[in-house]
Scaffold this active site. Structure first.
Site, PDB file in Angstrom:
ATOM      1  N   LYS A 149       0.799  -1.232   0.000  1.00 58.42           N
ATOM      2  CA  LYS A 149       0.000   0.000   0.000  1.00 58.42           C
ATOM      3  C   LYS A 149       0.829   1.278   0.000  1.00 58.42           C
ATOM      4  CE  LYS A 149      -0.809   0.666   4.947  1.00 58.42           C
ATOM      5  NZ  LYS A 149      -1.760   0.785   6.015  1.00 58.42           N
TER       6      LYS A 149
ATOM      7  N   ALA B  97       5.050   1.686  -0.075  1.00 53.65           N
ATOM      8  CA  ALA B  97       6.223   1.664  -0.952  1.00 53.65           C
ATOM      9  C   ALA B  97       6.868   0.288  -0.879  1.00 53.65           C
ATOM     10  CB  ALA B  97       7.218   2.732  -0.524  1.00 53.65           C
TER      11      ALA B  97
ATOM     12  N   LYS C 296      20.933   3.963   8.211  1.00 52.22           N
ATOM     13  CA  LYS C 296      22.354   3.651   8.033  1.00 52.22           C
ATOM     14  C   LYS C 296      23.032   4.684   7.147  1.00 52.22           C
ATOM     15  CE  LYS C 296      21.411   1.521  10.519  1.00 52.22           C
ATOM     16  NZ  LYS C 296      20.195   0.994  11.159  1.00 52.22           N
TER      17      LYS C 296
ATOM     18  N   ILE D 124      15.902   2.312  17.964  1.00 53.41           N
ATOM     19  CA  ILE D 124      15.659   3.500  17.132  1.00 53.41           C
ATOM     20  C   ILE D 124      16.131   4.756  17.866  1.00 53.41           C
ATOM     21  CG2 ILE D 124      13.877   4.955  16.060  1.00 53.41           C
ATOM     22  CD1 ILE D 124      12.260   2.457  15.484  1.00 53.41           C
ATOM     23  N   GLY D 125      15.771   4.849  19.138  1.00 50.83           N
ATOM     24  CA  GLY D 125      16.139   6.024  19.924  1.00 50.83           C
ATOM     25  C   GLY D 125      17.643   6.254  19.947  1.00 50.83           C
TER      26      GLY D 125
ATOM     27  N   MET E 218      10.963  -9.329  15.136  1.00 54.16           N
ATOM     28  CA  MET E 218      10.822  -7.947  14.668  1.00 54.16           C
ATOM     29  C   MET E 218      12.130  -7.375  14.121  1.00 54.16           C
ATOM     30  SD  MET E 218       7.494  -7.090  15.967  1.00 54.16           S
ATOM     31  CE  MET E 218       7.263  -5.455  16.519  1.00 54.16           C
ATOM     32  N   LEU E 219      12.850  -8.185  13.348  1.00 51.83           N
ATOM     33  CA  LEU E 219      14.064  -7.711  12.693  1.00 51.83           C
ATOM     34  C   LEU E 219      13.995  -8.081  11.217  1.00 51.83           C
ATOM     35  CD1 LEU E 219      16.674  -8.892  15.346  1.00 51.83           C
ATOM     36  CD2 LEU E 219      16.118  -6.512  14.805  1.00 51.83           C
TER      37      LEU E 219
ATOM     38  N   HIS F 175      16.235  -9.065   9.135  1.00 52.41           N
ATOM     39  CA  HIS F 175      16.945 -10.290   8.721  1.00 52.41           C
ATOM     40  C   HIS F 175      16.194 -11.544   9.157  1.00 52.41           C
ATOM     41  CE1 HIS F 175      18.932  -8.349  12.186  1.00 52.41           C
ATOM     42  NE2 HIS F 175      19.079  -9.545  12.714  1.00 52.41           N
TER      43      HIS F 175
ATOM     44  N   HIS G  56      44.075 -12.045   9.239  1.00 57.14           N
ATOM     45  CA  HIS G  56      44.874 -11.146  10.071  1.00 57.14           C
ATOM     46  C   HIS G  56      45.403 -10.002   9.217  1.00 57.14           C
ATOM     47  CE1 HIS G  56      47.615  -9.826  13.180  1.00 57.14           C
ATOM     48  NE2 HIS G  56      48.563  -9.770  12.259  1.00 57.14           N
TER      49      HIS G  56
HETATM   50  P1  NAI Z   1      12.618  -0.712  21.508  1.00 53.24           P
HETATM   51  O1  NAI Z   1      11.684  -1.753  21.980  1.00 53.24           O
HETATM   52  O2  NAI Z   1      13.975  -1.085  21.011  1.00 53.24           O
HETATM   53  O3  NAI Z   1      12.853   0.377  22.671  1.00 53.24           O
HETATM   54  C1  NAI Z   1      11.798   1.082  23.269  1.00 53.24           C
HETATM   55  C2  NAI Z   1      12.268   1.679  24.576  1.00 53.24           C
HETATM   56  O4  NAI Z   1      11.289   2.615  25.019  1.00 53.24           O
HETATM   57  C3  NAI Z   1      12.430   0.666  25.685  1.00 53.24           C
HETATM   58  O5  NAI Z   1      13.729   0.771  26.222  1.00 53.24           O
HETATM   59  C4  NAI Z   1      11.335   1.048  26.694  1.00 53.24           C
HETATM   60  O6  NAI Z   1      11.715   0.809  28.028  1.00 53.24           O
HETATM   61  C5  NAI Z   1      11.160   2.546  26.430  1.00 53.24           C
HETATM   62  N1  NAI Z   1       9.855   3.104  26.805  1.00 53.24           N
HETATM   63  C6  NAI Z   1       8.622   2.567  26.614  1.00 53.24           C
HETATM   64  N2  NAI Z   1       7.650   3.398  27.071  1.00 53.24           N
HETATM   65  C7  NAI Z   1       8.266   4.507  27.563  1.00 53.24           C
HETATM   66  C8  NAI Z   1       7.825   5.720  28.162  1.00 53.24           C
HETATM   67  N3  NAI Z   1       6.525   6.013  28.342  1.00 53.24           N
HETATM   68  N4  NAI Z   1       8.756   6.620  28.562  1.00 53.24           N
HETATM   69  C9  NAI Z   1      10.075   6.378  28.384  1.00 53.24           C
HETATM   70  N5  NAI Z   1      10.561   5.253  27.810  1.00 53.24           N
HETATM   71  C10 NAI Z   1       9.669   4.316  27.390  1.00 53.24           C
HETATM   72  O7  NAI Z   1      11.802   0.096  20.382  1.00 53.24           O
HETATM   73  P2  NAI Z   1      12.262   1.077  19.212  1.00 53.24           P
HETATM   74  O8  NAI Z   1      13.572   1.696  19.501  1.00 53.24           O
HETATM   75  O9  NAI Z   1      11.088   1.953  18.976  1.00 53.24           O
HETATM   76  O10 NAI Z   1      12.455   0.110  17.981  1.00 53.24           O
HETATM   77  C11 NAI Z   1      11.342  -0.605  17.459  1.00 53.24           C
HETATM   78  C12 NAI Z   1      11.755  -1.822  16.681  1.00 53.24           C
HETATM   79  O11 NAI Z   1      12.500  -1.476  15.534  1.00 53.24           O
HETATM   80  C13 NAI Z   1      12.571  -2.763  17.505  1.00 53.24           C
HETATM   81  O12 NAI Z   1      11.770  -3.889  17.745  1.00 53.24           O
HETATM   82  C14 NAI Z   1      13.739  -3.123  16.643  1.00 53.24           C
HETATM   83  O13 NAI Z   1      13.756  -4.504  16.433  1.00 53.24           O
HETATM   84  C15 NAI Z   1      13.514  -2.427  15.316  1.00 53.24           C
HETATM   85  N6  NAI Z   1      14.740  -1.732  14.900  1.00 53.24           N
HETATM   86  C16 NAI Z   1      15.881  -2.427  14.696  1.00 53.24           C
HETATM   87  C17 NAI Z   1      17.037  -1.782  14.355  1.00 53.24           C
HETATM   88  C18 NAI Z   1      18.283  -2.552  14.192  1.00 53.24           C
HETATM   89  O14 NAI Z   1      18.235  -3.777  14.111  1.00 53.24           O
HETATM   90  N7  NAI Z   1      19.452  -1.920  14.167  1.00 53.24           N
HETATM   91  C19 NAI Z   1      17.089  -0.324  14.167  1.00 53.24           C
HETATM   92  C20 NAI Z   1      15.845   0.305  14.472  1.00 53.24           C
HETATM   93  C21 NAI Z   1      14.730  -0.391  14.797  1.00 53.24           C
END
Ligand code: NAI
Length: 484
Positions: free
Chosen positions: A33, A35, A49, A185-186, A336-337, A339, A463
Site C-alpha cells: 500500500k 512503498a 544507516k 531507534i532512539g 521484529m528484525l 533479517h 589477520h
Molecule cells: P525498543 O523496543 O527497542 O525500545 C523502546 C524503549 O522505550 C524501551 O527501552 C522502553 O523501556 C522505552 N519506553 C517505553 N515506554 C516509555 C515511556 N513512556 N517513557 C520512556 N521510555 C519508554 O523500540 P524502538 O527503539 O522503537 O524500535 C522498534 C523496533 O525497531 C525494535 O523492535 C527493533 O527490532 C527495530 N529496529 C531495529 C534496528 C536494528 O536492528 N538496528 C534499528 C531500528 C529499529
C-alpha cells in the site's frame, strides 16, 4: 486468474517471499500500500544507516589529527545527507522492483483488504478489483507503538512529535531533540542528531538503555554515548507530550484535554522519575518506544486468522491457524528484525514448494549501529542466568586486535563470550566497537553450528582484523586437553 500465492505487504518478508516463490515457479501477486521495500528500505534500516554513515565520516574527520590527517573545519550538511539518503533508498527500491519483475511477480501498489474465501482460495480486494490466491502470506509488518499518553496524538499531528518516518526526513537539524525511549531507534537517531549538532536528551523508562542488551555492553554503550554529549534521563516514564509550553511546565502534567487547545510550537514533555513529575523542553520529540504487529484493518477476521495480543501466531514453518495462510516478518511479533523476516519468508516459500525447512531463532544476531557499534547473538549474562544456564564468561578488550589498535586512537571496545560449562559450546557473543556489525555473523555461525571453544580455536581468522578478538577470547578459557 487465481494466483498460487498472494502476498500482502512488500517489506523484507513480503518482497523476498514473492521473489523466491516466483523463482520457484509459483504465480505470485504482491500487494503493497505504501512503498515496495517496506519500513526497512524506505523509513528504517537503510535510510538510518545512510545518515549514520555520514555521522561516522564527520566524527573521523573531526578526530583526523589524531591519525595525522588535518581537516580544519569538518561539518555536516544535513540537507545533503538527507538528499543522499533519498538517493540510496531510490536505488535500492528500484533494485527490489527490478528483481520482482525479473522473477515474474505481479506487483500492485494499493491497499489490500482480505474479503474471505471462495472455492478457489482466499480473496484480496485492492480498490475495486478482487484477486484470488490458493495460498496467502500476510507480511504487513509493524507500526510504531503510540500509547494513549496525553498530547501524544496531537503532537504527532502537529509535527512536534516524530516517529521513525519523520525523523529520517527532517529538513533541518533541531537545536534540541528529546528522544523518548532508549531502545534501538532512539539510540541510533540520538547518535545521528547529536553528531549533526542537536542537543539530544534521551528519556528512558528503565534504569538502562538498549532493552535486552547484555547489561555490561549496555553500560559501556551508555558511557560512550554520554561522551558524545548525549544526555540520558533513566528510570523516567514519559506521561505527557506537548501539552502547554516550556514557560508554564505545570500545564504539561497530564490533565484535562482543555489544555490541548492552543498547543504551541514549543515541545515539552512530562515524565515521572522517583515519584515526581518533571518536565523537559525541546524543539522536537522522537517517539521510539517500540513497534507492534500491524494486524488491524486488513480483514484477517474474514478468513478466520487468529491473532494473539495483536500478533499472528505461527508455527516454525510460518503457518497460521488457517490452511494455506502464512505470516512472516514483524507481523508475527517474534523477532521484529528485517533479517529474521527474510529467513521466515524463505521458510514459508520452501514449505510451499515442498522443501523441508523450519525456523530456528537461537542464533539471530542483533545490531545497534551507533558509534561505537554494538552487536550480539545468543544469550546475555542476564538471559543465561534466567534460563539457569551454567556459563563461563570471558571478556577481552578489542585492543587485543592489531587492526583495532591501528585504527582506534581512543577505542574502548571489547568482546564478551559466554560458553556453556561442560559442553564448552558458545552460547553468546557480544561486541562493542568498530566492525561489530560485520563481525557478528561469524559468531552467529558459530552458535548455529554449535561450535565449542576448541572448534573456534582451530579456525583460521584473517589477520589483521578486529574479528580476531573472538578467536583470542577462546584462549582465555581454561585450556582443556586437545581432543582426539
Ligand atoms: P525498543 O523496543 O527497542 O525500545 C523502546 C524503549 O522505550 C524501551 O527501552 C522502553 O523501556 C522505552 N519506553 C517505553 N515506554 C516509555 C515511556 N513512556 N517513557 C520512556 N521510555 C519508554 O523500540 P524502538 O527503539 O522503537 O524500535 C522498534 C523496533 O525497531 C525494535 O523492535 C527493533 O527490532 C527495530 N529496529 C531495529 C534496528 C536494528 O536492528 N538496528 C534499528 C531500528 C529499529
Amino acid at each position: 486468474m487465481t494466483y498460487d500465492l498472494l502476498v500482502l505487504g512488500g517489506g523484507p518478508a513480503g518482497y523476498l517471499a514473492a521473489e523466491r516463490a516466483a523463482h520457484g515457479g509459483l504465480s505470485v501477486l504482491l500487494v503493497e500500500k505504501r512503498a515496495v521495500g517496506g519500513v526497512c528500505l524506505n523509513e528504517g534500516c537503510i535510510p538510518s544507516k545512510a545518515l549514520l554513515y555520514s555521522a561516522k565520516i564527520l566524527e573521523q574527520a573531526k578526530h583526523g589529527a589524531s591519525y595525522g590527517v588535518k581537516i580544519p573545519e569538518a561539518s555536516l550538511d544535513h540537507a545533503a545527507v538527507i538528499t543522499r539518503k533519498e538517493k540510496v533508498v531510490r536505488t535500492l527500491v528500484a533494485g527490489v522492483k527490478a528483481k520482482l519483475k525479473k522473477n515474474g511477480v505481479t506487483t500492485i501498489e494499493g491497499e489490500g483488504i482480505l474479503k474471505g474465501r471462495n472455492s478457489e482460495g482466499y480473496l484480496l480486494a485492492v480498490a475495486d478489483t478482487e484477486y484470488v490466491g490458493k495460498n496467502l502470506l500476510v507480511a504487513t509488518g509493524s507500526v510504531p507503538v503510540l500509547p494513549p499518553i496525553p498530547g501524544l496524538k496531537e503532537s504527532i499531528d502537529n509535527g512536534y512529535a516524530l516517529t521513525n518516518r519523520e525523523i529520517l526526513a527532517l529538513k533541518e537539524v533541531p537545536a534540541t531533540l528529546t528522544v523518548i525511549g532508549g531502545g534501538v531507534i532512539g539510540l541510533e537517531m540520538a547518535s545521528y542528531y547529536a553528531a549533526a549538532g542537536s542537543k539530544v536528551t534521551v528519556v528512558e523508562m528503565l534504569e538502562r538503555i538498549g532493552g535486552p542488551l547484555d547489561a555490561e555492553i549496555a553500560e559501556a554503550l551508555l558511557v560512550q554515548l554520554k561522551k558524545k554529549d548525549i544526555t540520558f534521563i533513566l528510570g523516567a516514564k514519559v506521561t505527557a507530550v506537548g501539552l502547554g509550553s516550556a514557560a508554564s511546565p505545570e500545564t504539561v502534567v497530564p490533565s484535562a484535554s482543555a489544555s490541548m487547545t492552543g498547543v504551541t510550537s514549543a515541545s515539552v514533555i512530562a515524565y515521572e522519575k522517583d515519584g515526581r513529575t518533571e518536565t523537559l523542553s525541546g524543539d522536537k520529540v522522537l517517539v521510539s518506544i517500540g513497534r507492534r504487529p500491524n494486524t488491524s484493518g486488513i480483514g484477517l477476521e474474514t478468513i478466520g486468522v487468529e491473532t494473539e495480543r495483536g500478533r499472528i501466531p505461527t508455527d516454525d514453518q510460518g503457518r497460521t491457524n488457517r490452511p494455506g495462510v502464512y505470516a512472516a516478518g514483524d507481523v508475527n511479533g517474534v523477532s521484529m528484525l528485517a533479517h529474521t523476516a527474510y529467513r521466515e519468508a524463505e521458510v514459508v516459500v520452501n514449505h510451499l514448494l515442498g522443501k523441508r525447512d523450519h525456523m530456528r531463532y537461537g542464533a539471530i544476531p542483533a545490531v545497534i549501529y551507533t558509534q561505537p557499534e554494538v552487536a550480539c547473538v545468543g544469550e546475555s549474562t542476564e538471559s543465561a542466568k534466567q534460563k539457569g544456564l551454567d556459563v563461563e564468561i570471558v571478556k577481552l578488550p578489542m585492543t587485543y586486535s592489531g587492526r583495532y589498535v591501528a585504527e582506534n586512537e581512543r577505542g574502548e571496545g571489547f568482546v564478551k563470550v559466554l560458553v556453556e560449562k561442560g559442553s564448552r559450546k558458545l552460547v553468546g557473543v557480544h561486541l562493542i566497537g568498530s566492525y561489530a556489525s560485520e563481525i557478528i555473523y561469524g559468531a552467529a555461525l558459530m552458535l548455529e553450528t554449535e561450535m565449542r571453544v576448541e572448534d573456534v580455536r582451530e579456525l583460521v581468522f584473517p589477520h589483521p582484523t578486529v574479528s580476531e578478538v573472538i578467536r583470542e577470547a577462546m584462549f582465555e578459557f581454561p585450556i582443556h586437553e586437545h581432543r582426539e
